[in-house]
Scaffold this active site. Structure first.
Site: not given
Ligand code: NAD
Length: 280
Positions: A117, A138, A150, A188
């Site tokens: 993000s 994204h 995105e 964002n």
């Molecule tokens: P989340 O915390 O739900 O999931 C992250 C996962 O990554 C966890 O299951 C964790 O175990 C895993 N992880 C950690 N280290 C790892 C590694 N070395 N190898 C493999 N897996 C690993 O997070 P999320 O909300 O799904 O966000 C993930 C990404 O998406 C982030 O970069 C975030 O900025 C982006 N994002 C999130 C949203 C949202 O609304 N949640 C929206 C757009 C983008």
């Protein structure tokens, strides 16, 4: 058949794996945590069942779609993928490490996309020996529902990588929008200042959270008010993204509202903690 790898099985990763598998791709869903993989697959299953109940998916499809997803705890499972979409925890050092490892694991020509993000795609790309293949993809939450992807072009991303990524997003039934790599990208950069301003309005006693959200819903036809949306995103996540924009763009207009800082310090993070601008 095309193969994709998705790294991280959390909120975003399981949604991304879901849409790839639904469009016929073989998917390696990779997470370091066995529990996260189990939970991610369960979420995909229940979201597919919901699609069947709504009539948007045939009853025999969930089993076929799930059959295309292989859960794995090792990054090596990404080998042979046409595209890798990294959706691991939003921490720069963690993502840098993953991209350094992917560089060695994936075949030549594999597109390495990040769902970050707020972290610079250019900086992520600089961790690899193939920055021309690194790009931002994204997706929006919830991934199976939201139309937008995105697509972020890093400083060294090649035209071919951009065109292929746009094509993949379209093949997933999404609408990609190409943007350049600056802090906050577009989504964002436009959304967070609005949320931040809504929080300033509450802090200054201009109006209650309910009143601010009602103005934006009924007056601007937003489906959700900015404060309810901030609670949904997570107030800690909102603060982190504002910090990245404030620092990266160096403009005081991105200064996070002190009330936002205070709520995060108090553990009021929105929906996930049970309390933010609203109670859950
Ligand atoms: P989340 O915390 O739900 O999931 C992250 C996962 O990554 C966890 O299951 C964790 O175990 C895993 N992880 C950690 N280290 C790892 C590694 N070395 N190898 C493999 N897996 C690993 O997070 P999320 O909300 O799904 O966000 C993930 C990404 O998406 C982030 O970069 C975030 O900025 C982006 N994002 C999130 C949203 C949202 O609304 N949640 C929206 C757009 C983008």
């Amino acid at each position: 058949m095309s193969k994709a790898a998705v790294i991280g099985a959390g909120t975003m990763g399981n949604g991304i794996a879901h849409v790839f598998a639904q469009q016929g791709w073989e998917v390696a869903l990779i997470d370091v945590s066995a529990e996260a993989l189990e939970k991610g697959l369960a979420t995909i299953r229940s979201n597919l069942d919901r699609q069947v109940k709504k009539g948007s998916l045939a009853a025999d499809q969930p089993a076929l779609i799930l059959g295309r997803i292989q859960a794995d705890r090792q990054l090596e499972a990404a080998a042979g993928a046409e595209i890798v979409v990294e959706a691991a925890t939003e921490r720069p050092t963690l993502k840098f490490e993953i991209f350094r490892a992917l560089d060695g694991t994936c075949g030549s020509g594999t597109i390495l996309a990040s769902n970050t993000s707020s972290i610079s795609i250019t900086e992520i790309a600089a961790q690899t020996r193939c920055p021309e293949l690194v790009i931002g993809m994204h997706f929006m939450n919830p991934v199976p529902v939201m139309q937008l992807v995105e697509v972020i072009r890093g400083h060294a991303t090649s035209d071919a990588t951009v065109q292929q990524t746009l094509a993949v997003a379209r093949a997933l039934g999404k609408t990609p929008v190409e943007v350049n790599d600056y802090p906050g990208f577009v989504a964002n950069r436009v959304l967070l200042p609005m949320i931040n301003e809504a929080i300033f309005a509450v802090m200054e006693g201009v109006a209650t959270p309910e009143a601010v959200d009602t103005v934006m819903k009924l007056g601007m036809a937003h489906p959700m008010g900015p404060l309810a949306l901030a609670d949904f995103i997570g107030l800690d996540v909102c603060l982190a993204i504002l910090e990245v924009m404030h620092q990266g763009l160096g403009d005081p207009k991105y200064r996070p509202c002190p009330l936002l800082r205070k709520m995060v310090a108090a553990g009021e993070l929105g929906r996930k903690s049970g309390k933010g601008f609203y109670r859950y």
